[in-house]
Design an enzyme around this catalytic site. Structure first.
Site, PDB file in Angstrom:
ATOM      1  N   GLU A   1     -14.736  -5.400 -20.928  1.00  0.00           N
ATOM      2  CA  GLU A   1     -14.550  -3.947 -20.972  1.00  0.00           C
ATOM      3  C   GLU A   1     -15.860  -3.236 -20.652  1.00  0.00           C
ATOM      4  O   GLU A   1     -16.920  -3.595 -21.167  1.00  0.00           O
ATOM      5  CB  GLU A   1     -14.073  -3.513 -22.355  1.00  0.00           C
TER       6      GLU A   1
ATOM      7  N   ASP B   1      -4.042   8.368  -0.273  1.00  0.00           N
ATOM      8  CA  ASP B   1      -3.435   7.136  -0.775  1.00  0.00           C
ATOM      9  C   ASP B   1      -3.311   6.194   0.425  1.00  0.00           C
ATOM     10  O   ASP B   1      -2.355   6.253   1.185  1.00  0.00           O
ATOM     11  CB  ASP B   1      -2.068   7.423  -1.392  1.00  0.00           C
TER      12      ASP B   1
ATOM     13  N   LYS C   1      -1.733  -6.388   0.697  1.00  0.00           N
ATOM     14  CA  LYS C   1      -1.177  -5.887   1.954  1.00  0.00           C
ATOM     15  C   LYS C   1      -2.027  -6.386   3.132  1.00  0.00           C
ATOM     16  O   LYS C   1      -2.406  -7.550   3.178  1.00  0.00           O
ATOM     17  CB  LYS C   1      -1.040  -4.367   1.925  1.00  0.00           C
TER      18      LYS C   1
ATOM     19  N   ARG D   1      -3.607  -9.175  -5.445  1.00  0.00           N
ATOM     20  CA  ARG D   1      -2.888  -7.967  -5.840  1.00  0.00           C
ATOM     21  C   ARG D   1      -3.766  -7.164  -6.788  1.00  0.00           C
ATOM     22  O   ARG D   1      -4.177  -7.652  -7.839  1.00  0.00           O
ATOM     23  CB  ARG D   1      -1.559  -8.329  -6.511  1.00  0.00           C
TER      24      ARG D   1
END
Length: 420
Positions: free
Chosen positions: A61, A205, A234, A240
């Site tokens: 974190e 985006d 992609k 991912r």
């Protein structure tokens, strides 16, 4: 890409044979069917190795040099490498590589710039907008007042005059440019001009085209947008995940919007895999790949039109193709089922100005295809023409499913995703 054996599968087979069968079954499915889902690709063995590394064990974190857990000195270096590679690859002043997904990245961008109730202008869902662009089922549609712009009914291209008029009338806090089903390049300079004129932030985006941007096969939104949100899979061919790019002036706001506002500890194995993918995308081989992805998509789009389908906008500038199979006597949902039975995997999507206000019904009308995965396998223009003929033959019921699967199998055996 090459891989000779998968020792992890041997370990899993001994420890959990039930799950091993699932993993190996999915590997076989990917290798034996045509992967035309526009949002998917095959990562390199190096990316897979990072994903399966001991970095998966580390809780981290915070950010490099400022973590809430001890023992982060090594993963700090991994994240710093990922950040520096992303900045260099995209020419950005700042990069955040912790976002768990593209949607997480968009959420963080909104959190950095907006407050609940703010007005946002974005591409309408039925015209190719994403769930995070105002869907009532998504946080975006519940927390913000989204005003949709659309595409021209005849050309399928974004209606720039409508964008300008809506922006002047509604004075949005932010304008979003980006789509999951728009096959043409976006005019980022135009969106920047409208945003400046109306006092809005510009959020790009770029989940779909960012890999093409990395390979120099699509224009970059980085010089124009206040924040660029993207995925790392992609066309980019990484794990991912998501990332955000911005100028130095928004760096602290973006980082705080990711952590601690919208998510906790990053997945350090994924961060390392992103770094590997960024390194691969900076090579001449990836540049050639990105341009071949576009060349393949253009040939596939033209071949589908020649076979009788209607292709939105008359073609593509990217890896994306939006096609209407109605001239062949089927809708998108039916076509997807028939093609799946023939060993070809793709998606349904909305067709602009078809299906009215019922977005769910509209999503059953069209097909969305992409060429990223098959290009990774080494397929080129000749194979795209063959694929288009096969799709049309299946939809016209001119070929038996068994024979179609045999032809698909011939292709995938000639172009395996992981040779060896």
């Amino acid at each position: 890409m090459s891989v000779t054996r998968v020792p992890e599968a041997d370990v899993l087979r001994r420890q959990d044979p039930e799950m091993a069968e699932i993993v190996l079954g999915e590997r076989e499915r990917q290798a034996s069917t045509l992967q035309l889902v526009a949002a998917e690709n095959f990562t390199s063995p190096a990316v897979l190795a990072a994903l399966g590394s001991p970095l998966a064990n580390k809780y981290a974190e915070g950010y490099p040099g400022s973590r809430h857990h001890g023992g982060c000195e090594i993963v700090d270096v991994a994240e710093q490498i990922a950040v520096e590679r992303a900045k260099a690859l995209f020419g950005a002043e700042h990069a955040n590589v912790q976002a768990h997904s593209g949607s997480s990245a968009v959420l963080a961008a909104y959190a950095a710039l907006l407050r609940p109730g703010d007005t946002v202008l974005a591409l309408g869902l039925a015209d190719g907008g994403h769930l995070t662009h105002g869907s009532p089922a998504n946080f975006s549609g519940r927390w913000f007042d989204f005003i949709p712009y659309g595409v021209d009914a005849e050309t399928g291209l974004i209606d720039h005059e409508q964008v300008r008029t809506l922006a002047r009338n509604h004075r949005p806090k932010a304008i979003v440019c980006g789509s999951i089903a728009y096959p043409r390049h976006l005019d980022h300079a135009f969106f920047r001009e409208v945003a400046d004129e109306t006092g809005a932030y510009l959020i790009a985006d770029a989940a779909h085209p960012i890999g093409l941007v990395a390979g120099g096969a699509a224009p970059s939104p980085v010089p124009y947008a206040d924040i660029v949100c993207a995925t790392t899979h992609k066309v980019l061919r990484g794990p991912r995940g998501g990332m955000l790019l911005c100028g130095a002036g928004l760096a602290e706001r973006v980082d705080r919007a990711v952590y601690p506002f919208t998510q906790g500890g990053p997945q350090m194995h994924t961060v390392a895999a992103k770094a590997v993918a960024f390194g691969e995308a900076a090579t001449p081989a990836f540049t050639a790949y990105a341009h071949q992805v576009v060349a393949n998509a253009r040939v596939l789009a033209a071949a589908l039109e020649a076979e009788g389908m209607t292709v939105t906008t008359g073609g593509t500038d990217t890896h994306l193709i939006i096609a209407d199979p109605a001239p062949l006597g089927v809708d998108g949902r039916t076509a997807r089922g028939l093609l799946s039975a023939a060993g070809t995997v793709l998606d349904c999507c909305a067709l602009p100005h078809v299906g009215g206000a019922d977005v769910t019904a509209a999503h059953a009308r069209g097909l969305r295809l992409g060429t990223a995965a098959v290009t990774t396998q080494g397929m080129r223009e000749e194979e795209m023409t063959r694929i288009a003929a096969l799709l049309a033959a299946v939809l016209r019921d001119r070929i038996e499913p068994r024979r179609a699967r045999e032809e698909v199998r011939e292709l995938t055996l000639a172009f395996p995703p992981y040779p060896g």
